[in-house]
Design a protein around this motif. Structure first.
Motif, PDB file in Angstrom:
ATOM      1  N   HIS A   1       0.845  -1.190   0.000  1.00  0.00           N
ATOM      2  CA  HIS A   1       0.000   0.000   0.000  1.00  0.00           C
ATOM      3  C   HIS A   1       0.885   1.247   0.000  1.00  0.00           C
ATOM      4  CE1 HIS A   1      -3.997  -1.839   1.484  1.00  0.00           C
ATOM      5  NE2 HIS A   1      -3.209  -2.812   1.109  1.00  0.00           N
ATOM      6  N   TYR A   2       0.660   2.111  -0.963  1.00  0.00           N
ATOM      7  CA  TYR A   2       1.341   3.406  -1.021  1.00  0.00           C
ATOM      8  C   TYR A   2       0.304   4.520  -0.936  1.00  0.00           C
ATOM      9  CZ  TYR A   2       5.956   1.790  -2.655  1.00  0.00           C
ATOM     10  OH  TYR A   2       7.200   1.220  -2.742  1.00  0.00           O
ATOM     11  N   VAL A   3       0.573   5.504  -0.103  1.00  0.00           N
ATOM     12  CA  VAL A   3      -0.171   6.756  -0.156  1.00  0.00           C
ATOM     13  C   VAL A   3       0.729   7.742  -0.892  1.00  0.00           C
ATOM     14  CG1 VAL A   3      -1.133   8.677   1.161  1.00  0.00           C
ATOM     15  CG2 VAL A   3      -1.504   6.313   1.925  1.00  0.00           C
ATOM     16  N   ALA A   4       0.182   8.412  -1.878  1.00  0.00           N
ATOM     17  CA  ALA A   4       1.023   9.250  -2.733  1.00  0.00           C
ATOM     18  C   ALA A   4       0.251  10.467  -3.228  1.00  0.00           C
ATOM     19  CB  ALA A   4       1.518   8.432  -3.925  1.00  0.00           C
ATOM     20  N   ASN A   5       0.984  11.384  -3.839  1.00  0.00           N
ATOM     21  CA  ASN A   5       0.379  12.485  -4.585  1.00  0.00           C
ATOM     22  C   ASN A   5       1.258  12.794  -5.785  1.00  0.00           C
ATOM     23  OD1 ASN A   5       1.756  13.722  -1.955  1.00  0.00           O
ATOM     24  ND2 ASN A   5       2.075  15.186  -3.617  1.00  0.00           N
ATOM     25  N   LEU A   6       0.743  13.594  -6.682  1.00  0.00           N
ATOM     26  CA  LEU A   6       1.460  13.882  -7.915  1.00  0.00           C
ATOM     27  C   LEU A   6       2.656  14.778  -7.667  1.00  0.00           C
ATOM     28  CD1 LEU A   6      -1.608  14.593 -10.222  1.00  0.00           C
ATOM     29  CD2 LEU A   6      -0.209  12.519 -10.204  1.00  0.00           C
ATOM     30  N   LYS A   7       3.709  14.572  -8.451  1.00  0.00           N
ATOM     31  CA  LYS A   7       4.901  15.415  -8.351  1.00  0.00           C
ATOM     32  C   LYS A   7       4.617  16.802  -8.918  1.00  0.00           C
ATOM     33  CE  LYS A   7       8.688  12.058  -8.342  1.00  0.00           C
ATOM     34  NZ  LYS A   7       9.916  11.607  -9.042  1.00  0.00           N
ATOM     35  N   LYS A   8       5.442  17.740  -8.503  1.00  0.00           N
ATOM     36  CA  LYS A   8       5.254  19.133  -8.894  1.00  0.00           C
ATOM     37  C   LYS A   8       5.336  19.318 -10.407  1.00  0.00           C
ATOM     38  CE  LYS A   8       6.902  23.812  -7.877  1.00  0.00           C
ATOM     39  NZ  LYS A   8       7.886  24.629  -7.109  1.00  0.00           N
ATOM     40  N   ASP A   9       6.281  18.587 -11.052  1.00  0.00           N
ATOM     41  CA  ASP A   9       6.423  18.763 -12.504  1.00  0.00           C
ATOM     42  C   ASP A   9       5.178  18.295 -13.253  1.00  0.00           C
ATOM     43  OD1 ASP A   9       6.780  16.089 -11.987  1.00  0.00           O
ATOM     44  OD2 ASP A   9       8.524  15.837 -13.281  1.00  0.00           O
ATOM     45  N   ARG A  10       4.398  17.404 -12.631  1.00  0.00           N
ATOM     46  CA  ARG A  10       3.166  16.958 -13.267  1.00  0.00           C
ATOM     47  C   ARG A  10       2.017  17.915 -12.964  1.00  0.00           C
ATOM     48  NH1 ARG A  10       3.723  11.430 -13.154  1.00  0.00           N
ATOM     49  NH2 ARG A  10       4.154  11.339 -15.379  1.00  0.00           N
ATOM     50  N   THR A  11       1.930  18.399 -11.718  1.00  0.00           N
ATOM     51  CA  THR A  11       0.838  19.324 -11.371  1.00  0.00           C
ATOM     52  C   THR A  11       1.043  20.704 -11.997  1.00  0.00           C
ATOM     53  OG1 THR A  11       1.941  19.871  -9.264  1.00  0.00           O
ATOM     54  CG2 THR A  11       0.238  18.165  -9.212  1.00  0.00           C
ATOM     55  N   ASN A  12       2.234  20.960 -12.514  1.00  0.00           N
ATOM     56  CA  ASN A  12       2.466  22.206 -13.249  1.00  0.00           C
ATOM     57  C   ASN A  12       1.815  22.162 -14.637  1.00  0.00           C
ATOM     58  OD1 ASN A  12       3.899  23.518 -11.259  1.00  0.00           O
ATOM     59  ND2 ASN A  12       5.904  22.840 -11.982  1.00  0.00           N
ATOM     60  N   LEU A  13       1.479  20.946 -15.074  1.00  0.00           N
ATOM     61  CA  LEU A  13       0.786  20.803 -16.360  1.00  0.00           C
ATOM     62  C   LEU A  13      -0.690  21.146 -16.177  1.00  0.00           C
ATOM     63  CD1 LEU A  13       2.347  17.397 -17.467  1.00  0.00           C
ATOM     64  CD2 LEU A  13       3.001  19.680 -18.264  1.00  0.00           C
ATOM     65  N   PRO A  14      -1.302  21.814 -17.141  1.00  0.00           N
ATOM     66  CA  PRO A  14      -2.700  22.251 -16.994  1.00  0.00           C
ATOM     67  C   PRO A  14      -3.672  21.116 -16.670  1.00  0.00           C
ATOM     68  CG  PRO A  14      -1.696  23.279 -18.918  1.00  0.00           C
ATOM     69  CD  PRO A  14      -0.708  22.276 -18.413  1.00  0.00           C
TER      70      PRO A  14
ATOM     71  N   TYR B   1      -3.260  18.517 -14.973  1.00  0.00           N
ATOM     72  CA  TYR B   1      -3.116  17.954 -13.624  1.00  0.00           C
ATOM     73  C   TYR B   1      -3.123  19.022 -12.527  1.00  0.00           C
ATOM     74  CZ  TYR B   1      -1.627  13.592 -15.911  1.00  0.00           C
ATOM     75  OH  TYR B   1      -1.571  12.457 -16.674  1.00  0.00           O
ATOM     76  N   SER B   2      -3.240  20.275 -12.900  1.00  0.00           N
ATOM     77  CA  SER B   2      -3.065  21.375 -11.947  1.00  0.00           C
ATOM     78  C   SER B   2      -4.082  21.371 -10.806  1.00  0.00           C
ATOM     79  CB  SER B   2      -3.111  22.717 -12.680  1.00  0.00           C
ATOM     80  OG  SER B   2      -4.352  22.881 -13.344  1.00  0.00           O
ATOM     81  N   SER B   3      -5.304  20.885 -11.065  1.00  0.00           N
ATOM     82  CA  SER B   3      -6.348  20.908 -10.026  1.00  0.00           C
ATOM     83  C   SER B   3      -6.157  19.809  -8.983  1.00  0.00           C
ATOM     84  CB  SER B   3      -7.731  20.780 -10.673  1.00  0.00           C
ATOM     85  OG  SER B   3      -7.828  19.600 -11.425  1.00  0.00           O
ATOM     86  N   TYR B   4      -5.157  18.920  -9.177  1.00  0.00           N
ATOM     87  CA  TYR B   4      -4.950  17.811  -8.249  1.00  0.00           C
ATOM     88  C   TYR B   4      -3.772  18.052  -7.299  1.00  0.00           C
ATOM     89  CZ  TYR B   4      -7.429  15.767 -12.243  1.00  0.00           C
ATOM     90  OH  TYR B   4      -8.309  15.531 -13.274  1.00  0.00           O
ATOM     91  N   LYS B   5      -3.255  19.257  -7.312  1.00  0.00           N
ATOM     92  CA  LYS B   5      -2.091  19.570  -6.492  1.00  0.00           C
ATOM     93  C   LYS B   5      -2.370  19.302  -5.016  1.00  0.00           C
ATOM     94  CE  LYS B   5       1.255  23.256  -5.595  1.00  0.00           C
ATOM     95  NZ  LYS B   5       1.624  24.667  -5.898  1.00  0.00           N
ATOM     96  N   GLY B   6      -1.507  18.499  -4.385  1.00  0.00           N
ATOM     97  CA  GLY B   6      -1.622  18.197  -2.963  1.00  0.00           C
ATOM     98  C   GLY B   6      -2.626  17.122  -2.617  1.00  0.00           C
ATOM     99  N   GLN B   7      -3.404  16.642  -3.597  1.00  0.00           N
ATOM    100  CA  GLN B   7      -4.427  15.636  -3.329  1.00  0.00           C
ATOM    101  C   GLN B   7      -3.789  14.247  -3.198  1.00  0.00           C
ATOM    102  OE1 GLN B   7      -7.930  15.837  -2.853  1.00  0.00           O
ATOM    103  NE2 GLN B   7      -7.471  13.739  -2.186  1.00  0.00           N
ATOM    104  N   LYS B   8      -4.008  13.605  -2.070  1.00  0.00           N
ATOM    105  CA  LYS B   8      -3.430  12.289  -1.848  1.00  0.00           C
ATOM    106  C   LYS B   8      -4.380  11.192  -2.338  1.00  0.00           C
ATOM    107  CE  LYS B   8      -0.298  13.488   1.883  1.00  0.00           C
ATOM    108  NZ  LYS B   8       0.202  13.179   3.234  1.00  0.00           N
ATOM    109  N   PHE B   9      -3.776  10.070  -2.683  1.00  0.00           N
ATOM    110  CA  PHE B   9      -4.528   8.901  -3.138  1.00  0.00           C
ATOM    111  C   PHE B   9      -3.734   7.659  -2.747  1.00  0.00           C
ATOM    112  CE2 PHE B   9      -2.375  11.231  -6.541  1.00  0.00           C
ATOM    113  CZ  PHE B   9      -1.383  10.340  -6.921  1.00  0.00           C
ATOM    114  N   GLU B  10      -4.390   6.521  -2.830  1.00  0.00           N
ATOM    115  CA  GLU B  10      -3.757   5.282  -2.372  1.00  0.00           C
ATOM    116  C   GLU B  10      -3.588   4.288  -3.512  1.00  0.00           C
ATOM    117  OE1 GLU B  10      -4.440   2.544   1.472  1.00  0.00           O
ATOM    118  OE2 GLU B  10      -5.938   2.203  -0.096  1.00  0.00           O
ATOM    119  N   PHE B  11      -2.413   3.640  -3.532  1.00  0.00           N
ATOM    120  CA  PHE B  11      -2.164   2.514  -4.420  1.00  0.00           C
ATOM    121  C   PHE B  11      -2.218   1.229  -3.603  1.00  0.00           C
ATOM    122  CE2 PHE B  11       0.216   5.816  -6.807  1.00  0.00           C
ATOM    123  CZ  PHE B  11      -0.323   5.620  -8.067  1.00  0.00           C
ATOM    124  N   GLN B  12      -2.883   0.224  -4.125  1.00  0.00           N
ATOM    125  CA  GLN B  12      -2.798  -1.134  -3.597  1.00  0.00           C
ATOM    126  C   GLN B  12      -2.244  -2.012  -4.713  1.00  0.00           C
ATOM    127  OE1 GLN B  12      -6.527  -2.595  -2.135  1.00  0.00           O
ATOM    128  NE2 GLN B  12      -6.786  -0.965  -0.635  1.00  0.00           N
TER     129      GLN B  12
END
Length: 322
Positions: A117-130, A132-143
């Motif tokens: 199980h990983y809890v993660a969020n998107l990297k800055k270089d990805r959230t800088n893209l239009p 993905y920008s609305s997902y900045k700081g949003q955490k999600f889980e991988f199983q």
């Protein structure tokens, strides 16, 4: 609790869009790495489930405290692929180590399915893209887990027992035994994959050294159809030069191999040397039979198709003529 649910209602569209974006992104990343997962499933926790979780835990102050609002489940065929995907996720996402857990490392005498199980969020270089920008700081889980680990989780859930102390004493021994069997099966499947890969890697060399010792199977047939010099020379001469077709390296369907192997063995051909001799013996008839097949409404043909044509078309035609 009401404030968290209200926050959830306001962000629902963003969460659902993140869910779709993660599905596309994970599929793309795995494809780029050449990893074929059994299943990739994303989901947004529904409102009822969220409300039950808030009531059960009694610790959440805001929606951001709940790290599995959006979840991605990746089910692999083999246990070693879990680590491959783990490496990919660590490279591509920001990992919240405090909230991530490797349940494969639980004590051997404890119950519970083994998954990562990983809890993660998107990297800055990805959230800088239009996109993905609305997902900045949003955490999600991988199983991430194997098919067998997933089977254990589903069966355990269906039985309604999740913890060691919930299991009746009379059933514990059976639970331990089944868990051990599934874990051992995961290990053996990885060994099996490795053995097959090693066989395939050495196949071309072994065929050249001693073709009479190489049985007809899918791997040896693929090698013969794609790498045998007689097949290559014939197809370059006939397909390329006579019919102006581009010979492409492309595999055929697994079911076609199964049928082809059955037909080859019905001719008494059991090894690659016998198949090569048979191919050379019928090369003239193969060439003649192609005249009735061409021109085709295509400009490409697969490497090895002459073997398919010989077995599936030329031989039946010769039998009828007799």
């Amino acid at each position: 609790m009401n404030s968290i649910l209200e926050e959830y209602d306001k962000k629902k569209n963003v969460l659902e869009n993140l869910d779709k974006s993660l599905d596309t992104l994970i599929n793309s990343l795995l494809k780029r790495k050449g990893i074929e997962a059994h299943q990739i499933k994303t989901r947004v926790k529904d409102r009822d489930s969220l409300e039950k979780k808030i009531l059960a835990k009694q610790k959440y102050k805001s929606l951001d405290d709940i790290t599995d609002i959006v979840g991605v489940r990746i089910i692999t065929y083999f246990d070693d692929e879990v680590d491959q995907i783990a490496t990919l996720i660590e490279e591509e996402f920001v990992i919240d180590q405090d909230n991530s857990v490797d349940k494969r490392k639980i004590d051997s005498d404890k119950f519970g399915y083994r998954s990562l199980h990983y809890v993660a969020n998107l990297k800055k270089d990805r959230t800088n893209l239009p996109e993905y920008s609305s997902y900045k700081g949003q955490k999600f889980e991988f199983q991430i887990r194997t098919i067998l680990q997933h089977s254990w989780a589903e069966i355990e859930h269906d039985l309604g027992y999740k913890g060691e102390f919930e299991i009746p004493s009379t059933a514990k021994r059976t639970f331990y035994r089944v868990a051990a069997l599934l874990e051992q099966a995961d290990i053996e499947f990885v060994k099996l994959k490795s053995t097959i890969a090693q066989y395939e890697n050495n196949l071309s060399q072994n065929i050249k050294a001693n073709p009479s010792q190489i049985e007809i199977n899918k791997a040896s047939l693929i090698s013969f159809m794609s790498k045998n010099e007689n097949v290559i020379n014939f197809e370059n001469d006939v397909f390329s030069d006579e019919y102006n077709l581009v010979v492409i390296e492309s595999d055929v369907e697994s079911s076609a191999y199964a049928r082809l192997i059955n037909k080859i063995k019905s001719l008494g051909i059991e090894n690659i040397k016998q198949l090569e001799e048979f191919y050379l013996e019928h090369e003239k008839q193969l060439r003649d039979s192609l005249k009735s097949l061409f021109p085709l409404e295509r400009n490409t043909i697969r490497r090895g198709d002459s073997v398919l044509i010989l077995i599936n078309y030329t031989l039946p035609k010769l039998t009828v003529q007799k």
